[in-house]
Enzyme design. Structure first.
Site, PDB file in Angstrom:
ATOM      1  N   GLN A 274      29.202   8.833  60.190  1.00  0.00           N
ATOM      2  CA  GLN A 274      29.969   8.200  59.109  1.00  0.00           C
ATOM      3  C   GLN A 274      31.438   8.052  59.530  1.00  0.00           C
ATOM      4  OE1 GLN A 274      28.580   7.042  56.111  1.00  0.00           O
ATOM      5  NE2 GLN A 274      30.600   6.115  55.858  1.00  0.00           N
TER       6      GLN A 274
ATOM      7  N   LYS B 161      22.794   7.435  51.375  1.00  0.00           N
ATOM      8  CA  LYS B 161      21.952   7.097  52.540  1.00  0.00           C
ATOM      9  C   LYS B 161      20.801   8.094  52.655  1.00  0.00           C
ATOM     10  CE  LYS B 161      25.662   4.775  54.970  1.00  0.00           C
ATOM     11  NZ  LYS B 161      26.823   4.894  55.872  1.00  0.00           N
TER      12      LYS B 161
ATOM     13  N   ASP C 258      23.507   1.878  63.433  1.00  0.00           N
ATOM     14  CA  ASP C 258      24.665   1.140  62.919  1.00  0.00           C
ATOM     15  C   ASP C 258      24.969  -0.077  63.799  1.00  0.00           C
ATOM     16  OD1 ASP C 258      25.872   1.748  60.533  1.00  0.00           O
ATOM     17  OD2 ASP C 258      27.116   3.377  61.335  1.00  0.00           O
TER      18      ASP C 258
END
Ligand code: NDP
Length: 295
Positions: free
Chosen positions: A98, A54, A121
């Site tokens: 994460q 990422k 997200d």
């Protein structure tokens, strides 16, 4: 019939290029590049690989990447304090924590602490609510990527029968909401669904997000259906080797479907590309600017 293969890699590359092309416009207007902060707690090897890729993709798109690696023993208060600082940091447009988090940390409390306008997200309940009531908001990356592939392939989705297998908060439910927003007739199937093959056979669009290797077979499909395989499952391939397969049995499904995503190379590459897209969209929105079309 042999299905067309929906190439997520090619589409994702195009999306990354469009994201990168939007960055100079943002920079010209604000004097800075969009910034994505990624937080990793602990040393889970798979999570570390995701965080690294990422970060690399963010820099490759011309954006700022802020990586925060915390010890596996980090307490909830320290993590919440970091999120508070990132929420307040004007250089940060997107915050991604994460998952999974270590057991001492309450995942829900952490996700709830992220500023919804930086929640790239799309997991915050405010963004889930915005999606449910049809307001603008940040949408989870994987289902949004699936929708992009479907629209690219099929154009107008209105009136089509869609069956989503799986009802998780990160894939199944938002996928169903997105398809409903496109005026599909949507069925959400799950582990308690009776006669799953019969339900799937009605569908013009099948999205499989289950986590069961090669569960959906060609004889479940309506001829010509478009099949999006979200599943990523590692199975034994003999001689101590493994390989990745989806939730759909590609060979039998491709003989019946009109189009299908492969695993790997279908939905997978879309997720990071959409994360970059969400970061740029969040940056433009936070600056009160209109994001370029085509993102
Ligand atoms: P979850 O485990 O959270 O959800 C799985 C869903 O599948 C549940 O709703 C469950 O039903 C349903 N299910 C399980 N078994 C069956 C069955 N036999 N018949 C019908 N439904 C069943 O998984 P996720 O949504 O997080 O992920 C799904 C898959 O997608 C995984 O393989 C994951 O690795 C992959 N994935 C891929 C991503 C990508 O970037 N390509 C990103 C995210 C996930 P119930 O609710 O009743 O238990």
């Amino acid at each position: 019939m042999t299905a067309a293969t929906i190439d997520g890699k090619v589409f994702a590359e195009g999306l990354r290029e469009r994201v990168a092309a939007a960055v100079p416009d943002f920079q010209a207007a604000t004097g800075r590049a969009p910034g994505l902060a990624v937080v990793l707690v602990g040393e889970d090897p798979a999570s570390a690989v995701y965080v690294r890729s990422k970060g690399k993709a963010t820099l490759a798109a011309g954006m700022e990447s802020f990586e925060h690696r915390l010890d596996a023993t980090t307490g909830q208060d320290d993590l919440l304090a970091l999120i508070g600082r990132l929420n307040a940091d004007e250089a940060v447009d997107g915050i991604l924590v994460q998952l999974p988090l270590p057991p001492q940390i309450d995942e829900k409390a952490v996700l709830a602490a992220i500023d919804p306008d930086k929640d790239v997200d799309g997991f915050h309940v405010v963004n889930a609510g915005r999606l449910a009531v049809g307001e603008e908001g940040l949408v989870p990356c994987t289902p949004l990527g699936c929708l992009m592939l479907l629209k690219d392939r099929l154009g107008e989705l209105s009136g089509l029968e869609a069956v989503v297998i799986g009802r998780s908060n990160i894939v199944g439910k938002p996928m169903a909401q997105l398809l409903l927003r496109e005026s599909c007739t949507v069925t959400i199937a799950h582990s308690r669904t009776r006669d799953l093959p019969g339900v799937v056979r009605r569908a013009d669009i099948v999205v499989a997000a289950v986590g069961r290797p090669e569960m959906v077979t060609g004889d479940w499909l309506k001829p010509g259906a478009t099949v999006i395989d979200v599943g990523i499952n590692r199975i034994a391939a003999g001689e101590g080797k493994t390989r990745l397969v989806g939730d759909v049995d590609f060979a039998s499904a491709a003989a019946v479907a009109g189009a299908i995503t492969p695993v790997p190379g279908g939905v997978g590459p879309m997720t990071i590309a959409v994360l970059l897209r969400n970061t740029v969209v969040a940056a433009f929105a936070r600056a009160g600017l209109t994001a370029p079309a085509g993102l």
